[in-house]
Scaffold this motif. Structure first.
Motif, PDB file in Angstrom:
ATOM      1  N   LEU A  40     -30.222  -1.711   2.298  1.00 43.75           N
ATOM      2  CA  LEU A  40     -31.396  -1.413   2.021  1.00 43.75           C
ATOM      3  C   LEU A  40     -32.566  -1.660   2.573  1.00 43.75           C
ATOM      4  CD1 LEU A  40     -31.337  -0.716  -1.985  1.00 43.75           C
ATOM      5  CD2 LEU A  40     -31.790   1.246  -0.114  1.00 43.75           C
ATOM      6  N   GLN A  41     -31.551  -3.352   2.866  1.00 48.08           N
ATOM      7  CA  GLN A  41     -32.481  -4.539   3.536  1.00 48.08           C
ATOM      8  C   GLN A  41     -32.269  -4.280   5.377  1.00 48.08           C
ATOM      9  OE1 GLN A  41     -31.160  -8.515   3.606  1.00 48.08           O
ATOM     10  NE2 GLN A  41     -33.002  -8.941   3.600  1.00 48.08           N
ATOM     11  N   ASP A  46     -38.908  -1.786   2.194  1.00 41.83           N
ATOM     12  CA  ASP A  46     -40.201  -2.759   1.646  1.00 41.83           C
ATOM     13  C   ASP A  46     -40.048  -2.850  -0.064  1.00 41.83           C
ATOM     14  OD1 ASP A  46     -41.357  -3.389   4.405  1.00 41.83           O
ATOM     15  OD2 ASP A  46     -41.787  -1.020   3.863  1.00 41.83           O
ATOM     16  N   VAL A  47     -40.518  -1.897  -0.700  1.00 41.44           N
ATOM     17  CA  VAL A  47     -39.847  -1.097  -2.079  1.00 41.44           C
ATOM     18  C   VAL A  47     -39.036  -1.204  -2.769  1.00 41.44           C
ATOM     19  CG1 VAL A  47     -42.012  -1.072  -3.902  1.00 41.44           C
ATOM     20  CG2 VAL A  47     -42.530  -1.641  -1.017  1.00 41.44           C
ATOM     21  N   LEU A  48     -38.333  -0.927  -3.593  1.00 40.85           N
ATOM     22  CA  LEU A  48     -37.411   0.124  -4.484  1.00 40.85           C
ATOM     23  C   LEU A  48     -37.641   0.550  -5.739  1.00 40.85           C
ATOM     24  CD1 LEU A  48     -33.823  -2.446  -3.509  1.00 40.85           C
ATOM     25  CD2 LEU A  48     -35.148  -1.089  -2.225  1.00 40.85           C
ATOM     26  N   TRP A  49     -38.298   1.854  -5.972  1.00 45.86           N
ATOM     27  CA  TRP A  49     -38.361   2.249  -6.723  1.00 45.86           C
ATOM     28  C   TRP A  49     -36.859   3.281  -7.855  1.00 45.86           C
ATOM     29  CZ3 TRP A  49     -40.337   8.377  -6.160  1.00 45.86           C
ATOM     30  CH2 TRP A  49     -40.644   8.881  -7.829  1.00 45.86           C
ATOM     31  N   LYS A  86     -35.089 -10.300  -9.150  1.00 49.47           N
ATOM     32  CA  LYS A  86     -34.197 -11.632  -8.854  1.00 49.47           C
ATOM     33  C   LYS A  86     -33.749 -11.385  -7.017  1.00 49.47           C
ATOM     34  CE  LYS A  86     -32.296 -16.428  -8.685  1.00 49.47           C
ATOM     35  NZ  LYS A  86     -31.089 -17.109  -9.261  1.00 49.47           N
ATOM     36  N   GLN A  87     -32.846 -11.055  -7.089  1.00 46.86           N
ATOM     37  CA  GLN A  87     -32.322  -9.958  -5.452  1.00 46.86           C
ATOM     38  C   GLN A  87     -33.101  -9.737  -5.010  1.00 46.86           C
ATOM     39  OE1 GLN A  87     -29.484 -11.902  -4.746  1.00 46.86           O
ATOM     40  NE2 GLN A  87     -29.431 -12.990  -7.447  1.00 46.86           N
ATOM     41  N   ILE A  88     -33.409  -8.368  -5.428  1.00 46.82           N
ATOM     42  CA  ILE A  88     -34.270  -7.568  -4.065  1.00 46.82           C
ATOM     43  C   ILE A  88     -35.667  -8.852  -4.072  1.00 46.82           C
ATOM     44  CG2 ILE A  88     -36.297  -6.414  -4.852  1.00 46.82           C
ATOM     45  CD1 ILE A  88     -35.157  -4.963  -6.940  1.00 46.82           C
ATOM     46  N   HIS A  89     -36.402  -9.513  -4.961  1.00 47.55           N
ATOM     47  CA  HIS A  89     -37.094 -10.243  -4.053  1.00 47.55           C
ATOM     48  C   HIS A  89     -36.535 -11.297  -2.751  1.00 47.55           C
ATOM     49  CE1 HIS A  89     -40.219 -10.098  -7.927  1.00 47.55           C
ATOM     50  NE2 HIS A  89     -40.371  -8.796  -6.937  1.00 47.55           N
ATOM     51  N   ALA A  90     -35.528 -11.721  -3.236  1.00 46.19           N
ATOM     52  CA  ALA A  90     -34.604 -12.936  -2.475  1.00 46.19           C
ATOM     53  C   ALA A  90     -34.351 -11.848  -1.389  1.00 46.19           C
ATOM     54  CB  ALA A  90     -33.557 -13.551  -2.958  1.00 46.19           C
ATOM     55  N   HIS A  91     -34.852 -10.473  -1.167  1.00 44.20           N
ATOM     56  CA  HIS A  91     -34.152 -10.071   0.615  1.00 44.20           C
ATOM     57  C   HIS A  91     -35.182  -9.192   0.462  1.00 44.20           C
ATOM     58  CE1 HIS A  91     -29.594  -9.559  -1.430  1.00 44.20           C
ATOM     59  NE2 HIS A  91     -29.557  -9.325   0.080  1.00 44.20           N
TER      60      HIS A  91
END
Length: 555
Positions: A40-41, A46-49, A86-91
């Protein structure tokens, strides 16, 4: 005007049970999403729903919530959720959660208490009415078939459910209900999520007196009876005041039947309600001429009607509110099948063309899992291949009970427009079970997975995936794409969708051929033009080849 981060964003929608299985039980889960974050990165979103991941009996794929503060065990644990966030924000991405508060599950503690008597703490949490002459309180029909009312002997009353009987509607007139909802929202926002997509949020305010629909047995939403009710603005302003204004988040309200004039109230750039709405006008085109059959049809959408629907929202909200842009989601068939052509000869070009047409408009684009691969409808031919409650109930009601249509015709309608077309497991590669799971998936794979999958797309520089990557990057880089106003061209043209965007002296021209024919359209201006994007290798000027889409910049 201050620009917000979500105006620069592209959202990727994940249907969790169909995205990636990590523990080989055949069902997608939260650790599975973590595994695919690099993909996804790479796409650039930018955002995952996430569709609902809460505790639920799954009578409607999680849109019947039994506990808003617990994770459904098949998806993982709260620790898994915390790690995912946490991982979403880290990516470098953000997370949007699904908020379903028009109704709960009938297994929710509130309803279990409410149905016991008329004098307990939760007695007024739902919409209860006495029988009228021994029958339902009014003639409303539920979205998934049958009456919108179910009788509970313990109370001697009916409760309202606009959807399935297992989804009783909350009574938003009760301040305690609203405070309970604010508490749920704060719980997730305090964990650090970045916003909410709000399911059918414009249905929370019911009309005074709950009047009969003009035609008995019709779903009141289609008659405009239950959408955008008299207190909706009040409830949304209170939501913003009590909760949303205290966080830097993104909000999108799903609002069936809403008009642009309504949406400006909710999404005004200087208002205090929501950031944007999901409107349904373009995806609700071509309902059956026989009103009794509702949306079930197999007719292609007429391009002038599609242009009229999308252009109406572009022009109405420009400078006043903010649009969401989408072709696909978990409730819609695959766009390349519905609006273009999924024949293998044209599918890739047609998918790129649809992406370009939508992403060059003003608003926040949403990409549904598999859309970036150009996934098409499944083309099922038997009822037992379907999982979706709406589809199965519609078949039994319209074919078996009311005999309004024959079985083979209804199956054609389902193949065209059933929600199940979007819900098949994500095809990651061409191995057994498509890399989704080592076990048999909860729902059959789209049979095209050996040709249409993420591994093949990432390996092919000419794939739909890389075209979407370019579209996303173009939006990030261009204020013209983000904020330019919208100028439609030849709205009655039944073959080409063309429009211009204007911003600070620059103009973008978008031209899309919605046919399998080679056409000529001279929309280019006299000034020098730069070709910014195309789904063909070489530009042939005024010529538009089958499903060709191209974007020119004039400055």
């Amino acid at each position: 005007m201050t620009h917000k981060w979500w105006q620069n964003a592209v959202i990727y929608q994940i249907y969790p049970q169909s995205f990636q299985d990590s523990n080989n039980d055949g069902i997608g889960d939260l650790p599975g999403i973590v595994k695919r974050l690099p993909y996804l990165q790479k796409l650039g979103v930018d955002v995952l729903w996430l569709n609902p991941i809460y505790q639920s009996p799954l009578k409607d794929n999680g849109y019947d919530i039994a506990d808003y503060k617990k994770i459904l065990p098949v998806y993982g644990s709260m620790a898994d959720f915390d790690n995912l966030l946490k991982q979403i924000h880290a990516h470098g991405m953000k997370l949007l959660m699904d908020l379903v508060v028009n109704h709960t599950s009938d297994q929710h503690r509130w309803f279990q208490e409410s149905k016991q008597s008329k004098d307990n703490q939760y007695a007024d949490y739902y919409i209860w009415r006495d029988p009228v002459n021994g029958h339902e309180p009014n003639n409303w029909h539920a979205a998934f078939g049958g009456s919108a009312w179910t009788f509970v002997p313990e109370r001697g009353q009916y409760y309202l459910h606009l959807f399935a009987p297992g989804q009783p509607d909350l009574n938003w007139e009760n301040p305690a209900v609203r405070e309970s909802v604010w508490n749920i929202m704060r719980f997730w926002l305090d964990k650090g999520i970045d916003g909410f997509r709000m399911d059918v949020i414009n249905l929370i305010s019911k009309p005074a007196g709950l009047p009969d629909a003009p035609e008995p047995g019709t779903y009141p939403l289609t008659e405009g009876l239950v959408a955008d009710g008299p207190k909706l603005d009040d409830y949304l302003r209170e939501m913003n005041e009590k909760v949303l204004s205290h966080y830097d988040v993104m909000t999108v309200g799903e609002m069936p039947s809403s008009k642009p004039e309504d949406a400006i109230n909710y999404t005004g750039l200087n208002s205090h309600e929501l950031n944007m709405v999901f409107q349904f006008q373009h995806v609700a085109l071509e309902p059956n001429p026989d009103k009794r059959l509702g949306k079930w049809n197999d007719q292609p959408v007429k391009l002038p009607e599609l242009k009229k629907a999308l252009s109406r929202w572009q022009k109405a909200l420009d400078g006043k509110g903010w649009n969401s842009l989408y072709w696909n989601n978990h409730d819609q068939p695959r766009a390349v099948s519905r609006f273009a052509n999924d024949d293998p000869k044209y599918r890739v070009r047609a998918a790129k063309m649809l992406g370009t047409t939508l992403h060059m408009m003003q608003g926040t684009p949403f990409v549904f899992e598999g859309e970036e691969l150009g996934m098409a409808n499944v083309h099922y031919t038997h009822l037992d291949q379907y999982e979706d409650l709406e589809s199965i109930n519609a078949y039994h009601e319209l074919v078996d009970e009311k005999k309004l249509v024959d079985g083979p015709t209804m199956l054609k309608y389902l193949a065209n427009i059933s929600r199940d077309n979007a819900r098949t497991p994500m095809p990651w590669d061409d191995s057994q079970n498509a890399g989704f799971s080592d076990a048999t998936p909860w729902f059959a794979l789209n049979p095209t997975y050996q040709q249409i999958n993420a591994k093949a797309a990432v390996a092919d520089k000419d794939s739909v995936f890389y075209h979407y990557q370019k579209l996303i990057q173009l939006r990030h880089d261009s204020d013209l794409v983000k904020f330019g106003n919208y100028d439609e061209i030849d709205p009655d043209d039944a073959e080409v969708f063309a429009y211009r965007r204007h911003y600070q002296g620059d103009t973008l021209l978008v031209m899309s051929n919605f046919t399998d024919k080679t056409l000529t359209r001279n929309y280019r201006q006299a000034r020098a033009a730069k070709l910014v994007l195309s789904n063909y290798d070489n530009d042939q000027g005024v010529t538009l080849r089958p499903y060709e889409s191209k974007v020119y910049l004039f400055n």
